[in-house]
Design an enzyme around this catalytic site. Structure first.
Site, PDB file in Angstrom:
ATOM      1  N   ARG A   1       0.840  -1.200   0.000  1.00 54.90           N
ATOM      2  CA  ARG A   1       0.000   0.000   0.000  1.00 54.90           C
ATOM      3  C   ARG A   1       0.873   1.249   0.000  1.00 54.90           C
ATOM      4  NH1 ARG A   1      -4.429  -0.671   4.033  1.00 54.90           N
ATOM      5  NH2 ARG A   1      -4.929  -2.367   2.623  1.00 54.90           N
TER       6      ARG A   1
ATOM      7  N   ARG B   1      13.925  -6.119   4.197  1.00 53.91           N
ATOM      8  CA  ARG B   1      12.848  -7.045   4.575  1.00 53.91           C
ATOM      9  C   ARG B   1      11.572  -6.853   3.756  1.00 53.91           C
ATOM     10  NH1 ARG B   1      13.227  -9.257  10.342  1.00 53.91           N
ATOM     11  NH2 ARG B   1      15.419  -8.945  10.807  1.00 53.91           N
TER      12      ARG B   1
END
Ligand code: HPA
Length: 234
Positions: free
Chosen positions: A24, A43
């Protein structure tokens, strides 16, 4: 560069929007900012910096839950000097008047526990939004078609809840919705003298079980991002 954020010093704007979902962050940066560049992918927790109406803005994923948000917010505040941090995320509606697709501006965030609970010991600290941001967001929200609710929310540590009695008490005390990050963001902002707010879209409802279908999310999430950006710079 910090342990969890690969951005160079100066790559992070003073204004940071924080969705839980890193994709998002990508969507919001591509949709609402100009001249974007990827500033973090450690990550897979994507972060982008770009311009909104000429103002530098970073949109950095926080991950789900207060421990994850705490890592990113701490590093953004302490190492990159973020001044205004606005969570943009989804929440579950808790009151009958709160409908799926509505927007909630979280004035306060109640918790059972947060990463900061340890330092407060017996004290029940009341995490609250920055007033200037809340006021500006309320103004921005009033210009949009989405229904807006302003009040308390519940920042829970669990999505798959085994304590319905806690939700009942929250509902009874007027809490508008449940999510999993805002209380810690508000607490960190208070500790470091920064501004924070959570602008949330109701994606599901605890009482009715109604949930926003994936293909209908974009419009409501768009209002939330625009409200956050307008509030940050008004
Ligand atoms: N619970 C906790 N967090 C949430 C929910 C929920 O029902 N919906 C969206 N975020």
């Amino acid at each position: 560069m910090t342990i969890h954020i690969g951005a160079a010093p100066g790559d992070i704007a003073e204004t940071v929007l924080m969705p839980g979902d890193p994709y998002r962050a990508k969507w919001a940066a591509e949709t609402f900012l100009q001249d974007i560049r990827l500033v973090n992918e450690v990550r897979g927790m994507l972060g982008y910096t770009g311009l909104w109406n000429g103002h530098p803005v970073t949109i950095q994923g926080s991950g789900m839950g207060m421990p994850s948000l705490s890592i990113y917010a701490n590093e953004l505040i302490r190492d990159y000097g973020a001044q205004t941090l606005i969570r943009i995320g989804s929440c579950g509606g808790m009151q009958d008047k709160v409908k799926v697709r509505d927007i909630i501006l979280a004035m306060t965030a109640s918790t059972v526990n947060s990463p900061s609970s340890g330092i407060f010991r017996e004290l029940n600290f009341a995490p609250c939004a920055d007033w200037s941001l809340l006021q500006a967001a309320a103004q921005a929200a009033s210009k949009r078609s989405s229904a807006v609710h302003i009040g308390g929310i519940y920042s829970s540590d669990v999505f798959y809840d085994e304590r319905p009695d806690l939700n009942e008490q929250m509902v009874r005390h007027g809490i508008l919705g449940v999510e999993m990050e805002a209380a810690e963001l508000y607490t960190l902002a208070a500790r470091h003298g920064r501004r924070a707010l959570a602008v949330l879209t109701v994606s599901d409802h605890l009482a009715t079980g109604e949930a926003l279908p994936a293909d209908q999310r974009e419009r409501s999430f768009g209002d939330m991002v625009e409200i956050a950006l307008e509030a940050a710079f008004s």
